[in-house]
Design an enzyme around this catalytic site. Structure first.
Site, PDB file in Angstrom:
ATOM      1  CB  THR A  75      14.724 -22.715 -59.573  1.00  0.00           C
ATOM      2  OG1 THR A  75      14.625 -23.998 -58.931  1.00  0.00           O
ATOM      3  CG2 THR A  75      13.430 -21.944 -59.355  1.00  0.00           C
ATOM      4  CB  CYS A  76      19.599 -24.065 -60.016  1.00  0.00           C
ATOM      5  SG  CYS A  76      19.446 -23.713 -58.251  1.00  0.00           S
ATOM      6  CG  ASN A  77      16.380 -26.414 -56.191  1.00  0.00           C
ATOM      7  OD1 ASN A  77      15.276 -26.033 -56.555  1.00  0.00           O
ATOM      8  ND2 ASN A  77      16.960 -25.989 -55.080  1.00  0.00           N
ATOM      9  NE  ARG A  78      11.827 -26.115 -55.924  1.00  0.00           N
ATOM     10  CZ  ARG A  78      11.506 -27.094 -55.082  1.00  0.00           C
ATOM     11  NH1 ARG A  78      10.425 -27.839 -55.322  1.00  0.00           N
ATOM     12  NH2 ARG A  78      12.236 -27.337 -54.019  1.00  0.00           N
ATOM     13  CB  SER A 131      15.099 -25.236 -50.683  1.00  0.00           C
ATOM     14  OG  SER A 131      14.106 -24.311 -51.055  1.00  0.00           O
ATOM     15  CG  ASP A 136      17.490 -21.441 -51.591  1.00  0.00           C
ATOM     16  OD1 ASP A 136      17.489 -20.197 -51.559  1.00  0.00           O
ATOM     17  OD2 ASP A 136      17.917 -22.094 -52.562  1.00  0.00           O
ATOM     18  CD  GLN A 142      15.134 -19.349 -57.583  1.00  0.00           C
ATOM     19  OE1 GLN A 142      14.693 -20.234 -56.840  1.00  0.00           O
ATOM     20  NE2 GLN A 142      16.394 -19.328 -57.981  1.00  0.00           N
ATOM     21  N   GLY A 215      22.415 -14.240 -61.698  1.00  0.00           N
ATOM     22  CA  GLY A 215      23.775 -13.733 -61.864  1.00  0.00           C
ATOM     23  C   GLY A 215      23.994 -12.451 -61.094  1.00  0.00           C
TER      24      GLY A 215
END
Length: 427
Positions: A75-78, A131, A136, A142, A215
């Site tokens: 994901t965007c952070n992991r 998160s 989150d 995800q 998106g």
């Protein structure tokens, strides 16, 4: 199994199950290796982001190593890899075999957890407790997406399936019974929250680049919270962008028109997962003020864009920091309740794991009892069917009684001996 003695008598050898096959032994083999926002910035995390093709390669390599259950979350952070393996470093090596970053770079930022610590981490991630934005809830989707991908490669076994099921149930319970996931608690919504604070946001043109699930969430939130903005979408695959545009009721820009679309937009939101930047400095004219929100990992905005006059770039980490404190005190107050819920589901999982161990034992035991009653006599004559059916019922009755005893009597070593006596004494 049965064995003939020299005098023609038949002996039956009972293979008693080994208790160490399951339970604590299984949990000790559960591990996670990952890298996340705690120690690594967006660019570093981008070195270890994985695509669908990468996951297919990781799954194939895992099978070669005789691993039964492995899945990846990116994901965007992991980026994390979970699985059952003898050593957690096996998982780390699997992941980095298909990333831009190598194992040495990974270990500078990575966390490796096994057994109880890995299980705690899974529950925390599923519940949004680990998160970048506390609570989150997007991470659950995800996580499920990563599991579904692993299932498609036949890389989720029965024990992993139930391990995840309990974690997902705990997450759902926390979402329902606490307020830890209310307010600004996802990156896709955080971007919208940031835009809402802009002066004159109504009437601004917004271009969303990347029309995958993330998106799609951005478009949905834009339509709901900022309906006065003019929204268009663009994706490397035009058909995917057209489908989202139709569902969301927004405009569509073909990929070959990306450059003029970027130059014309007031706000560009980048949600792609391409390995190289898709938004380039050459896309901008520098003749107007523009805001670029890069929600991608790896980052998908060329570094030079930050130096263009009038263009402001904010990446996913900066967005998270911007809204991190909103409602944070209230959400933190819900953490103890969330942990109580997690503990209850972990207790249920351990109970299931014990009973799953017994189910393997009981199946083995039933097979042996039926083998005992179904052996061929010395003269080679087969048993009549009317003798076999009562034997099966007798075996089932013995197994049922043994199952009750295993669950209620802690002296497990004596249970199979007692079951032999029970079985032999049955009419």
């Amino acid at each position: 199994m049965t064995e003939k003695a020299g005098n023609g008598d038949t002996f039956v050898h009972f293979m008693l199950p080994q208790a160490h096959i399951m339970s604590a032994f299984v949990l000790d083999r559960f591990g996670v290796a990952g890298i996340n926002y705690h120690k690594a910035d967006a660019r570093t995390r981008g070195l270890f982001a994985v695509s669908k093709d990468d996951i297919a390669g990781i799954s194939a390599l895992a099978k070669e190593k005789n691993l039964r259950s492995v899945f990846v979350v990116s994901t965007c952070n992991r980026t994390e890899i979970y699985g059952f393996a003898e050593e957690v470093m096996i998982l780390a090596a699997l992941l980095t075999s298909h990333t831009k970053g190598n194992i040495e770079e990974f270990m500078e930022y990575a966390y490796l957890k096994s057994g109880e610590a890995a299980l705690d981490h899974l529950y925390d991630v599923a519940a949004g407790l680990d998160s970048q934005i506390l609570g989150d809830y997007e991470i659950l989707g995800q996580l499920k997406q990563g599991v579904e991908s692993a299932i498609s490669h036949n890389m989720v076994g029965p024990i992993m399936h139930r391990t995840l099921s309990f974690a997902f149930q705990a997450s759902k319970k926390i979402k329902t019974d606490t307020s830890i996931s209310t307010g600004t608690v996802s990156v896709s919504y955080a971007a919208i929250d940031l835009l809402k604070d802009l002066d004159g946001i109504a009437g601004r043109s917004v271009l969303v680049v990347g029309t995958g699930k993330f998106g799609g969430n951005v478009c949905k939130n834009l339509r709901h919270y900022l309906p006065a903005t003019g929204i268009t979408v663009c994706n490397r695959t035009d058909e995917t962008a057209m489908a989202l545009a139709a569902r969301a009721g927004v405009g569509f820009i073909p990929w070959n028109q990306l450059q003029p679309a970027v130059a014309a937009a007031d706000i560009v939101i980048v949600c792609t997962n391409a390995p190289e930047p898709t938004i380039l400095a050459s896309h901008f004219t520098g003749e107007k003020e523009q805001l670029v929100l890069d929600l991608s990992i790896p980052v998908n905005v060329e570094p030079g864009v930050r130096f263009i006059t009038g263009v402001k770039v904010i990446d996913v980490d900066e967005i998270s920091v911007t809204i991190l404190d909103k409602n944070l005190t209230r959400r933190r107050s819900q953490v103890p309740q969330a942990r109580e819920i997690i503990q209850s589901y972990k207790t249920e999982f351990r109970t299931w794991l014990e009973e799953y161990r017994y189910s393997l034992h009981l199946k083995n035991w039933k097979d042996k009892l039926q083998e005992l009653h179904g052996w061929q006599p010395a003269d080679g004559c087969e048993l009549q069917s009317n003798m076999v059916m009562p034997a099966n019922k007798k075996a089932q009755k013995a197994v049922t009684r043994l199952a009750v005893n295993l669950r209620t009597n802690q002296e497990k070593g004596c249970q199979f001996i007692n079951a032999i006596n029970d079985y032999l004494q049955m009419p």
